[in-house]
Design an enzyme around this catalytic site. Structure first.
Site, PDB file in Angstrom:
ATOM      1  N   HIS A  23       0.858  -1.189   0.000  1.00 48.79           N
ATOM      2  CA  HIS A  23       0.000   0.000   0.000  1.00 48.79           C
ATOM      3  C   HIS A  23       0.890   1.233   0.000  1.00 48.79           C
ATOM      4  O   HIS A  23       1.292   1.737   1.055  1.00 48.79           O
ATOM      5  CB  HIS A  23      -0.915  -0.041   1.232  1.00 48.79           C
ATOM      6  CG  HIS A  23      -1.931   1.073   1.288  1.00 48.79           C
ATOM      7  ND1 HIS A  23      -3.103   0.964   1.985  1.00 48.79           N
ATOM      8  CD2 HIS A  23      -1.941   2.311   0.746  1.00 48.79           C
ATOM      9  CE1 HIS A  23      -3.800   2.081   1.879  1.00 48.79           C
ATOM     10  NE2 HIS A  23      -3.103   2.919   1.130  1.00 48.79           N
TER      11      HIS A  23
ATOM     12  N   GLU B 249     -11.013   3.444   6.274  1.00 50.40           N
ATOM     13  CA  GLU B 249      -9.937   4.349   6.726  1.00 50.40           C
ATOM     14  C   GLU B 249     -10.636   5.448   7.535  1.00 50.40           C
ATOM     15  O   GLU B 249     -10.567   5.476   8.759  1.00 50.40           O
ATOM     16  CB  GLU B 249      -9.193   4.931   5.523  1.00 50.40           C
ATOM     17  CG  GLU B 249      -8.093   5.933   5.892  1.00 50.40           C
ATOM     18  CD  GLU B 249      -7.457   6.610   4.661  1.00 50.40           C
ATOM     19  OE1 GLU B 249      -8.026   6.563   3.566  1.00 50.40           O
ATOM     20  OE2 GLU B 249      -6.366   7.218   4.843  1.00 50.40           O
TER      21      GLU B 249
ATOM     22  N   ASP C  38       1.826   4.080   2.690  1.00 44.85           N
ATOM     23  CA  ASP C  38       0.765   4.900   2.099  1.00 44.85           C
ATOM     24  C   ASP C  38       1.338   6.061   1.259  1.00 44.85           C
ATOM     25  O   ASP C  38       1.439   5.950   0.051  1.00 44.85           O
ATOM     26  CB  ASP C  38      -0.186   5.412   3.186  1.00 44.85           C
ATOM     27  CG  ASP C  38      -1.579   5.746   2.673  1.00 44.85           C
ATOM     28  OD1 ASP C  38      -1.861   5.489   1.490  1.00 44.85           O
ATOM     29  OD2 ASP C  38      -2.396   6.255   3.470  1.00 44.85           O
ATOM     30  N   ASP C  39       1.680   7.168   1.908  1.00 47.57           N
ATOM     31  CA  ASP C  39       2.219   8.354   1.214  1.00 47.57           C
ATOM     32  C   ASP C  39       3.426   8.847   2.022  1.00 47.57           C
ATOM     33  O   ASP C  39       3.347   9.866   2.719  1.00 47.57           O
ATOM     34  CB  ASP C  39       1.143   9.443   1.147  1.00 47.57           C
ATOM     35  CG  ASP C  39      -0.081   8.954   0.401  1.00 47.57           C
ATOM     36  OD1 ASP C  39      -0.034   8.894  -0.840  1.00 47.57           O
ATOM     37  OD2 ASP C  39      -1.074   8.597   1.063  1.00 47.57           O
TER      38      ASP C  39
ATOM     39  N   HIS D  87       1.196   4.852  -2.539  1.00 52.71           N
ATOM     40  CA  HIS D  87       0.785   5.629  -3.717  1.00 52.71           C
ATOM     41  C   HIS D  87       2.050   6.264  -4.268  1.00 52.71           C
ATOM     42  O   HIS D  87       2.706   7.037  -3.546  1.00 52.71           O
ATOM     43  CB  HIS D  87      -0.219   6.711  -3.324  1.00 52.71           C
ATOM     44  CG  HIS D  87      -1.452   6.156  -2.676  1.00 52.71           C
ATOM     45  ND1 HIS D  87      -2.630   5.965  -3.353  1.00 52.71           N
ATOM     46  CD2 HIS D  87      -1.665   5.724  -1.402  1.00 52.71           C
ATOM     47  CE1 HIS D  87      -3.529   5.447  -2.528  1.00 52.71           C
ATOM     48  NE2 HIS D  87      -2.968   5.294  -1.337  1.00 52.71           N
TER      49      HIS D  87
ATOM     50  N   HIS E 185      -9.601   0.914  -1.053  1.00 52.40           N
ATOM     51  CA  HIS E 185      -9.510   1.583   0.240  1.00 52.40           C
ATOM     52  C   HIS E 185     -10.898   1.525   0.884  1.00 52.40           C
ATOM     53  O   HIS E 185     -11.898   1.896   0.238  1.00 52.40           O
ATOM     54  CB  HIS E 185      -9.136   3.060   0.077  1.00 52.40           C
ATOM     55  CG  HIS E 185      -7.687   3.314  -0.226  1.00 52.40           C
ATOM     56  ND1 HIS E 185      -7.018   2.711  -1.249  1.00 52.40           N
ATOM     57  CD2 HIS E 185      -6.779   4.132   0.390  1.00 52.40           C
ATOM     58  CE1 HIS E 185      -5.764   3.140  -1.270  1.00 52.40           C
ATOM     59  NE2 HIS E 185      -5.586   4.007  -0.288  1.00 52.40           N
TER      60      HIS E 185
HETATM   61  N1  ADE Z   1      -4.684   8.681  -1.972  1.00 49.67           N
HETATM   62  C1  ADE Z   1      -3.445   8.743  -1.491  1.00 49.67           C
HETATM   63  N2  ADE Z   1      -3.417   8.370  -0.215  1.00 49.67           N
HETATM   64  C2  ADE Z   1      -4.684   8.059   0.142  1.00 49.67           C
HETATM   65  C3  ADE Z   1      -5.304   7.597   1.314  1.00 49.67           C
HETATM   66  N3  ADE Z   1      -4.617   7.387   2.444  1.00 49.67           N
HETATM   67  N4  ADE Z   1      -6.628   7.393   1.308  1.00 49.67           N
HETATM   68  C4  ADE Z   1      -7.328   7.624   0.198  1.00 49.67           C
HETATM   69  N5  ADE Z   1      -6.798   8.037  -0.935  1.00 49.67           N
HETATM   70  C5  ADE Z   1      -5.477   8.263  -0.972  1.00 49.67           C
HETATM   71 ZN    ZN Z   2      -3.747   4.783   0.511  1.00 50.63          ZN
END
Ligand code: ADE
Ligand code: ZN
Length: 333
Positions: free
Chosen positions: A16, A199, A277-278, A18, A196
């Site tokens: 996971h 969350e 994630d990011d 992006h 997703h």
């Molecule tokens: N796009 C990038 N990160 C995300 C996240 N944590 N939740 C939803 N969309 C995303």
């Molecule tokens: Zn994500």
């Protein structure tokens, strides 16, 4: 070996991440400059100061703005290559990275430009770093079903390079069922599917992702704990959750890492994995996420090893590859 040493030597898979969320401010500045695109920041420090989020949407607004400097094939290559270098440092030996084609095609960047830059970095990662990878194309859920169908249509030419489709962006108000028909078509075309769910959105969205989209994994899913019946289902079906601890903290899904539920989920038998994630926006890559939970939740060596094993088991690599990594992990200490 202490917890941190163990984390550093363990082979891991990331499920996971992006790729647009790995965009470090230094690279963002360099690419903006070479493409002669203005960004609303004077310095790298100013960019980092803007990374103060109170929920998912406050992050997404900044994340989409940053991605707007990516224009040519080399930009996508450089972005992915920088991430692979972090993988090498963290012993991430396999990664399944999300990309958001609509973020780019809506600005006039061709689908082929995005995928060829990413694919070239994936090929180089295999040959130069020994890191394997898959690409997962995500639909932006705040956009329409029609737009998702168009994106799926464009992706068909590149079917061999995309293992799965996913669903990301603003969760609340955009339930999985909105994309039922798109996901049915993607499955018919041979794509695996992830989404997703849970969350910021409720446990109900996780049920929908399972029953309506028929996903192979749930991304995040931490709110599943609110529904005991759903928990039983996840455990029974060994449904993987790709959990992102530092993301949950930064986006205020949890107030404090000591309150994160990943250890409870693991102890109850849910197939949880650790992911970044990011990472550029949330304060760390794979090992930073492992270290954050290992310290806050006092994870045992066995629990840390289990999380690493789960990551390969839940991945889309072959059974033969999975066995190879599981054996390597078992052989450590
Ligand atoms: N796009 C990038 N990160 C995300 C996240 N944590 N939740 C939803 N969309 C995303
Ligand atoms: Zn994500």
């Amino acid at each position: 070996m202490n917890q941190i040493e163990l984390i550093r030597v363990l082979p891991k898979a990331e499920l996971h991440v992006h790729i647009e969320g790995t965009f470090e401010p230094e690279l963002m500045f360099a690419i903006a400059q070479r493409n002669q695109i203005e960004i609303p920041y004077q310095s790298v420090e100013e960019v980092r100061q803007a990374y103060n989020f109170h929920n998912l949407q406050s992050f997404l607004d900044i994340y989409y703005a940053g991605a707007a400097v990516l224009v040519v094939e080399q930009d996508f290559y450089d972005l992915a290559w920088a991430y692979f270098e972090k993988c090498a440092e963290d012993k991430v030996m396999h990664t399944e990275m999300f990309f958001d084609p609509q973020t780019h095609t809506d600005r006039g960047v061709a689908f082929a430009t995005v995928i060829s830059g990413l694919q070239r970095a994936c090929d180089d990662a295999q040959t130069k770093l020994g890191i394997s990878s898959h690409l997962i194309m995500c639909f932006l859920r705040h956009l329409s079903e029609e737009a998702a169908f168009e994106t799926l249509e464009q992706a068909l030419r590149f079917k061999d390079q995309i293992i799965a489709v996913g669903l990301d962006s603003s969760e609340v108000g955009h339930p999985p069922a909105k994309f039922e028909r798109v996901f049915a078509k993607a499955r018919e075309q041979g794509f695996l599917v992830v989404a997703h769910a849970g969350e910021e959105g409720p446990a109900e969205y996780v049920w929908e992702a399972l029953d309506v989209l028929k996903v192979n994994r749930i991304d995040h899913g931490v709110r599943s704990e609110e529904d005991p019946k759903l928990m039983q289902r996840l455990i029974r079906e060994k449904m993987p959750l790709t959990v992102c601890p530092l993301s949950n903290l930064k986006l205020c899904v949890v107030d404090d890492m000591a309150q994160h539920n990943i250890r409870r989920l693991l102890q109850q038998g849910v197939h949880v994995t650790v992911n970044s994630d990011d990472p550029s926006y949330f304060g760390g890559y794979m090992n930073d996420n492992f270290i954050a939970i290992a310290e806050a939740l006092d994870l045992s060596h066995e629990e840390i090893k289990q999380l690493a094993k789960n990551s390969f088991e839940a991945s889309f690599i072959t059974d033969h590859e999975k066995q190879k990594w599981l054996k390597q992990i078992d052989a450590l200490i």
